[in-house]
Design a protein around this motif. Sequence first.
Motif, PDB file in Angstrom:
ATOM      1  N   SER A   1      -1.521  -1.513   6.145  1.00 38.12           N
ATOM      2  CA  SER A   1      -1.958  -0.112   6.144  1.00 38.12           C
ATOM      3  C   SER A   1      -1.765   0.441   4.742  1.00 38.12           C
ATOM      4  N   MET A   2      -2.842   0.831   4.095  1.00 43.71           N
ATOM      5  CA  MET A   2      -2.734   1.366   2.745  1.00 43.71           C
ATOM      6  C   MET A   2      -2.067   2.739   2.762  1.00 43.71           C
ATOM      7  N   ASP A   3      -2.153   3.421   3.875  1.00 46.86           N
ATOM      8  CA  ASP A   3      -1.439   4.678   4.111  1.00 46.86           C
ATOM      9  C   ASP A   3      -1.533   4.939   5.599  1.00 46.86           C
ATOM     10  N   ARG A   4      -0.929   5.988   6.068  1.00 45.36           N
ATOM     11  CA  ARG A   4      -1.025   6.292   7.481  1.00 45.36           C
ATOM     12  C   ARG A   4      -1.799   7.586   7.699  1.00 45.36           C
ATOM     13  N   GLU A   5      -2.223   7.803   8.926  1.00 43.56           N
ATOM     14  CA  GLU A   5      -2.969   9.018   9.239  1.00 43.56           C
ATOM     15  C   GLU A   5      -2.111  10.259   8.962  1.00 43.56           C
ATOM     16  N   ALA A   6      -2.801  11.355   8.642  1.00 41.54           N
ATOM     17  CA  ALA A   6      -2.151  12.625   8.286  1.00 41.54           C
ATOM     18  C   ALA A   6      -1.246  12.465   7.066  1.00 41.54           C
TER      19      ALA A   6
END
Length: 428
Positions: free
Chosen positions: A288-293
Amino acid sequence: MYVFKKHVSRRAVLKGVGATIALPLLDAMNPAATAWAQTPAGATPKRFAFVGFPHGAVMDRWSPPQTGAGFEMSPILQPLEPYRQYLTIVSGLRNKPAETPEPHGYIEATWLSCVKPWDFGKEGADSGVTADQIIARHIGQDTRLPSLELTTSQVGARISFRTPTQSLPQEGNPRAVFQKLFGQGDTDQERAAILKETGSILDRVQAQASRLQASLGVSDRVVVSDYLDSVREIERRVQMASKADMSRLDIPDAPVGTPNDITEHFTLMFDLMALAFQADITRVITLSMDREASMRTYTNLGIAEAFHPLSHHGNAADKLTKLVQIQRYHTEVFAKFVERLAKAKEGDATVLDHSTILYGSNMSNSDKHNNDPLPAAILGRAHGRIKGGQHVKYPQDSKFADLLVTLFDRNNIPVEKLGDSGGALSEV
């Protein structure tokens, strides 16, 4: 025909005091004109990576206007132009089970499962198990790590589910990942203690590495030398990141070993992924390059607004421009991973030729929080079973789950159903 001084086992490793380093695939591990080369043990591995990013994509800057082989590369995917022959852009797919009243909470869990979270387990024991973990069941037992779950976010996402009720934690600290891949010990705590006590892992295996090099042919010596140089470089950068964080740590419990520089963090994690594939430590990786929100700011791009608020663009031109800039940046750092796999020789091809990589998001228009159509791109050739070099666009309401089942099919994973899938996509 290859001529070697000796045959080297595919399971051979370099060992020293408190350290073990796996080796990349060498010609000496697959000698020509032998029965061994025709057995499953001599077969080139299948590898999968699932690289996801949050908040979707500005779709008219992601999807090329043309389909087929002669498409013009879109602005967001432009960094992948050198690997066009390995690239399959798949447009028009919808993940209907991901459409929920609380999108950010469920986007991650439904990307690779294509099952609504409240339906996990209802349609059978595997309902809600994600594609990566289904694959790991079939090929994960051939490697030391059945799968590897990573993130470059401050807080890991929940995208890998081993069972309908058990999500797998993601590791975001490059130092911890390095130890997991190359350290020795019965537990992660033991590996950490060994590394702290012994220092450089490569220094502990240097004597055996020298003996191995003396026994190999010229091409294999080059492969081993380049591989160990890569390990040394990552080890150096991980150690430097650790020292930097120790000296200027603002938050007492911040994870030591995670770079403050976002590009370096991405680069380290992708380099470790490439090494894990090259050394055949695992064949299934999610990142995951980043997470939601996400509230990450991309000050390295001159963008001060946090990612999540910016994703609620309201079709404002300036916000859309910044979103495209961020999304293209994600592709740029991802493209470095693709480049490493393309340069890593394996048998008569490359690691990229033998890999299947899904790059995309489970959200489309971040302002609407919708899941139709999803941004999805495949990198790699799956041993020649994925065509590559094309943009394929499917009709409205085509199922994203069908793409995941297609990836199973192209790699001979005997699974015909995932989530709401209806069948494989013949054009991919």
